[in-house]
Design a protein around this motif. Structure first.
Motif, PDB file in Angstrom:
ATOM      1  N   GLY B  16       0.802  -1.206   0.000  1.00 44.97           N
ATOM      2  CA  GLY B  16       0.000   0.000   0.000  1.00 44.97           C
ATOM      3  C   GLY B  16       0.834   1.255   0.000  1.00 44.97           C
ATOM      4  N   ILE B  17       0.218   2.349   0.419  1.00 47.92           N
ATOM      5  CA  ILE B  17       0.878   3.639   0.398  1.00 47.92           C
ATOM      6  C   ILE B  17       1.306   4.009   1.808  1.00 47.92           C
ATOM      7  CG2 ILE B  17       0.617   6.058  -0.207  1.00 47.92           C
ATOM      8  CD1 ILE B  17      -1.417   5.273  -2.250  1.00 47.92           C
ATOM      9  N   ARG B  18       2.525   4.505   1.915  1.00 45.72           N
ATOM     10  CA  ARG B  18       3.036   4.889   3.223  1.00 45.72           C
ATOM     11  C   ARG B  18       2.407   6.226   3.610  1.00 45.72           C
ATOM     12  NH1 ARG B  18       8.994   3.319   3.769  1.00 45.72           N
ATOM     13  NH2 ARG B  18       9.151   4.502   1.871  1.00 45.72           N
ATOM     14  N   VAL B  19       1.594   6.240   4.645  1.00 39.06           N
ATOM     15  CA  VAL B  19       0.906   7.488   4.993  1.00 39.06           C
ATOM     16  C   VAL B  19       1.313   8.050   6.348  1.00 39.06           C
ATOM     17  CG1 VAL B  19      -1.096   7.100   3.528  1.00 39.06           C
ATOM     18  CG2 VAL B  19      -1.096   6.220   5.851  1.00 39.06           C
ATOM     19  N   TRP B  20       1.508   7.203   7.355  1.00 38.67           N
ATOM     20  CA  TRP B  20       1.814   7.740   8.698  1.00 38.67           C
ATOM     21  C   TRP B  20       3.290   7.546   9.007  1.00 38.67           C
ATOM     22  CZ3 TRP B  20      -1.920  10.726   9.291  1.00 38.67           C
ATOM     23  CH2 TRP B  20      -3.240  10.350   9.127  1.00 38.67           C
ATOM     24  N   ASP B  21       3.978   8.651   9.265  1.00 36.30           N
ATOM     25  CA  ASP B  21       5.386   8.557   9.622  1.00 36.30           C
ATOM     26  C   ASP B  21       5.491   8.029  11.057  1.00 36.30           C
ATOM     27  OD1 ASP B  21       5.736  10.920  11.592  1.00 36.30           O
ATOM     28  OD2 ASP B  21       4.575  11.741   9.928  1.00 36.30           O
ATOM     29  N   PRO B  22       6.686   7.556  11.445  1.00 29.02           N
ATOM     30  CA  PRO B  22       6.812   6.935  12.777  1.00 29.02           C
ATOM     31  C   PRO B  22       6.466   7.874  13.927  1.00 29.02           C
ATOM     32  CG  PRO B  22       8.949   7.148  11.679  1.00 29.02           C
ATOM     33  CD  PRO B  22       7.916   7.434  10.666  1.00 29.02           C
ATOM     34  N   LEU B  23       6.704   9.174  13.749  1.00 30.91           N
ATOM     35  CA  LEU B  23       6.412  10.090  14.859  1.00 30.91           C
ATOM     36  C   LEU B  23       4.910  10.114  15.147  1.00 30.91           C
ATOM     37  CD1 LEU B  23       7.863  11.931  16.803  1.00 30.91           C
ATOM     38  CD2 LEU B  23       7.405  13.853  15.294  1.00 30.91           C
ATOM     39  N   VAL B  24       4.107  10.202  14.096  1.00 25.47           N
ATOM     40  CA  VAL B  24       2.653  10.188  14.263  1.00 25.47           C
ATOM     41  C   VAL B  24       2.222   8.918  14.993  1.00 25.47           C
ATOM     42  CG1 VAL B  24       0.473   9.928  13.013  1.00 25.47           C
ATOM     43  CG2 VAL B  24       2.120  11.665  12.302  1.00 25.47           C
ATOM     44  N   PHE B  79      -5.662  17.980   6.625  1.00 24.45           N
ATOM     45  CA  PHE B  79      -6.973  17.685   7.230  1.00 24.45           C
ATOM     46  C   PHE B  79      -7.447  18.885   8.048  1.00 24.45           C
ATOM     47  CE2 PHE B  79      -3.657  16.110   9.969  1.00 24.45           C
ATOM     48  CZ  PHE B  79      -4.071  16.317  11.265  1.00 24.45           C
ATOM     49  N   PRO B  80      -7.758  20.004   7.362  1.00 26.01           N
ATOM     50  CA  PRO B  80      -8.166  21.216   8.085  1.00 26.01           C
ATOM     51  C   PRO B  80      -9.483  20.994   8.816  1.00 26.01           C
ATOM     52  CG  PRO B  80      -8.561  21.463   5.740  1.00 26.01           C
ATOM     53  CD  PRO B  80      -7.828  20.168   5.912  1.00 26.01           C
ATOM     54  N   PRO B  81      -9.654  21.665   9.975  1.00 22.70           N
ATOM     55  CA  PRO B  81     -10.917  21.541  10.694  1.00 22.70           C
ATOM     56  C   PRO B  81     -12.009  22.265   9.931  1.00 22.70           C
ATOM     57  CG  PRO B  81      -9.496  23.147  11.769  1.00 22.70           C
ATOM     58  CD  PRO B  81      -8.700  22.564  10.642  1.00 22.70           C
ATOM     59  N   ASN B  82     -12.910  21.519   9.321  1.00 23.90           N
ATOM     60  CA  ASN B  82     -13.913  22.137   8.465  1.00 23.90           C
ATOM     61  C   ASN B  82     -15.244  21.400   8.614  1.00 23.90           C
ATOM     62  OD1 ASN B  82     -15.487  23.135   6.422  1.00 23.90           O
ATOM     63  ND2 ASN B  82     -13.884  23.055   4.857  1.00 23.90           N
ATOM     64  N   PRO B  83     -16.138  21.933   9.481  1.00 23.53           N
ATOM     65  CA  PRO B  83     -17.422  21.258   9.727  1.00 23.53           C
ATOM     66  C   PRO B  83     -18.252  21.096   8.456  1.00 23.53           C
ATOM     67  CG  PRO B  83     -17.039  22.987  11.341  1.00 23.53           C
ATOM     68  CD  PRO B  83     -15.978  23.141  10.305  1.00 23.53           C
ATOM     69  N   SER B 103      -4.829  11.025   4.252  1.00 22.20           N
ATOM     70  CA  SER B 103      -4.727  11.504   5.630  1.00 22.20           C
ATOM     71  C   SER B 103      -6.059  11.190   6.314  1.00 22.20           C
ATOM     72  CB  SER B 103      -4.413  12.994   5.631  1.00 22.20           C
ATOM     73  OG  SER B 103      -4.142  13.424   6.939  1.00 22.20           O
ATOM     74  N   HIS B 104      -6.468  12.018   7.301  1.00 20.32           N
ATOM     75  CA  HIS B 104      -7.772  11.790   7.932  1.00 20.32           C
ATOM     76  C   HIS B 104      -8.876  12.247   6.991  1.00 20.32           C
ATOM     77  CE1 HIS B 104      -5.640  11.003  11.576  1.00 20.32           C
ATOM     78  NE2 HIS B 104      -5.121  12.207  11.621  1.00 20.32           N
ATOM     79  N   GLY B 108     -13.015  12.411  10.532  1.00 17.94           N
ATOM     80  CA  GLY B 108     -11.920  11.980  11.396  1.00 17.94           C
ATOM     81  C   GLY B 108     -11.065  13.159  11.832  1.00 17.94           C
ATOM     82  N   ALA B 109     -10.921  14.133  10.943  1.00 15.23           N
ATOM     83  CA  ALA B 109     -10.140  15.324  11.278  1.00 15.23           C
ATOM     84  C   ALA B 109     -10.771  16.046  12.462  1.00 15.23           C
ATOM     85  CB  ALA B 109     -10.065  16.249  10.066  1.00 15.23           C
ATOM     86  N   LEU B 110     -12.105  16.258  12.398  1.00 14.19           N
ATOM     87  CA  LEU B 110     -12.780  16.926  13.511  1.00 14.19           C
ATOM     88  C   LEU B 110     -12.535  16.162  14.804  1.00 14.19           C
ATOM     89  CD1 LEU B 110     -16.264  18.263  12.356  1.00 14.19           C
ATOM     90  CD2 LEU B 110     -14.062  19.431  12.529  1.00 14.19           C
TER      91      LEU B 110
END
Ligand code: HEM
Lengths: 192, 191
Positions: B16-24, B79-83, B103-104, B108-110
């Motif tokens: 698959g695609i690498r999306v989350w780096d180890p820090l996250v 993933f900006p906070p956008n209701p 990303s989220h 999920g972002a909210l």
């Protein structure tokens, strides 16, 4: 349809481990920084028995830790972005390899079934396995591979493979290459 | 991708695609473990509870900084906070849209922002409870506990939402948070 799965799981694993180690260091450093800063703030606001020098030292330590952490974070981001670029490059290279192979198959006028068989031959499978995968008799595969070798004008499996190896090795160095006598592409083709 | 012949189609990217780096990933599971420990295992009045609280504060702050300087999928701009977008996403889900987000997704972002904010409130009120100035102030303790209750409600929604989305899109999100890879079809709808 038959896929071409060459993704080498080991590729980039060293970088991934490095990135994980870096992230771990960042987390540990950040936690140290938090405890230092918390200590400094508590000492400063609540007043404590510690001397001024002690407080100054802790403040400097906290600041240095923060800068170090930020530095590692920027480095980790760089490493991560580079890993993504390498991946993209590999995919592109793989994509081009498919094009090359596809072009060869088309120029030889292989039928769809022959293309499948030829691809499996390139993947290194023997006739038995190919027959199993395609659900045909081994005799059919033998006839198909004979047809492929004939159309490609090669003696057999090894020569078929070498055709693509040449294509890989020849690259772009073509006519600007001073070592004219070493041109496997031309040499091998005229030999057949 | 330049696959012209039918013979080359159906090629799947196994990891698959690498999306989350180890820090996250470390920060996420570090926070989850800390919340588990402080919420149910250790003594709320003890030193360990306090230390872990500081650690959570550090992890959240680290993640928030990473949201500005990290790689693309970890950044807030992904993933900006956008209701409004979240509502649109909800409608798309009901329509059966299975676009995969690297990303989220907007919902999920909210939730992520909600969780971080709640954690910050819990940490700050927790630290305030230990200071001389706010010692014994009831509202601080009440806020600390109310925020914790809200965190528990949010967590049920968070984990429920993750599994719902996993079932809906077939993307193994929990595994992605562990390994970093999302099993995504590159040829499908992506965002
Ligand atoms: C105390 C518990 C937890 C807290 C406070 C928490 C908080 C969070 C936060 C803040 C994010 C955003 C991550 C980021 O962008 O850095 C996140 C994402 C995520 N969490 Fe948790 N989490 C908790 C427990 C769990 C558990 C138990 C699971 C698994 C069952 C889980 C699965 C996930 C997944 C899969 C994501 C990524 C969602 C996506 O792909 O959009 N979390 N969580």
């Amino acid at each position: 349809m038959i896929g071409w799965n060459t993704a080498n799981p080991r590729l980039g694993e060293r970088e991934a481990r490095r990135a994980a180690l870096m992230a771990l260091m960042i987390v540990v450093q950040a936690l140290c920084a938090v405890f230092f800063i918390g200590d400094v703030l508590l000492d400063a606001t609540e007043g404590s028995a510690d001397s001024r020098w002690h407080l100054a030292f802790e403040t400097v330590a906290a600041i240095v830790l923060c800068i170090g952490t930020l530095y590692f974070m920027v480095e980790l981001r760089r490493l991560w972005v580079r890993m993504a670029q390498v991946n993209a490059g590999l995919r592109a290279a793989r994509g081009e390899m498919f094009q090359v192979i596809d072009a060869f198959f088309a120029s030889w006028g292989l039928t769809p079934a022959e293309r499948d068989v030829a691809l499996l031959i390139l993947k290194g499978l023997d006739n038995e396995s190919i027959a199993q995968i395609r659900g045909t008799a081994a005799g059919t595969v033998r006839a198909q591979s004979a047809a492929i070798y004939a159309k490609a004008n090669v003696d057999g499996r090894a020569q078929l493979l070498s055709l693509f190896m040449e294509e890989l090795l020849a690259g772009d160095s073509g006519d600007s290459d001073p070592s004219e006598q070493f041109k496997p592409s031309v040499a091998a083709r005229s030999a057949r | 991708m330049a696959d012209q012949s039918s013979i080359f189609r159906g090629r799947s990217e196994p990891r698959g695609i690498r999306v989350w780096d180890p820090l996250v990933r470390i920060v996420h599971w570090g926070i989850a473990l800390s919340v588990l420990l402080n919420g149910s295992v250790n003594d709320p009045d003890g030193v360990v509870h306090e230390r872990i609280g500081y650690a959570v504060l550090g992890l959240v702050v680290l993640r928030l900084i990473w949201g500005f300087i990290g790689p693309s999928t970890a950044r807030f701009s992904a993933f900006p906070p956008n209701p409004v977008a979240a509502l649109r996403h909800l409608k798309a889900i009901l329509r059966g849209d299975t676009t995969v987000h690297l990303s989220h997704n907007p919902l999920g972002a909210l939730m992520a922002y909600n969780l971080w904010l709640t954690l910050l409130v819990i940490c700050v009120t927790g630290i305030m409870m230990g200071t001389i100035r706010f010692f014994g102030a009831d509202w601080v303790e009440e806020l600390h506990e109310a925020a914790f209750d809200w965190l528990m409600i949010s967590l049920v929604l968070h984990v429920g939402g993750v599994f719902l989305d996993q079932w809906r899109t077939g993307v193994r999100l929990v595994r992605a948070m562990v390994t970093g890879y999302k099993n995504v079809d590159r040829n499908g709808p992506l965002k």
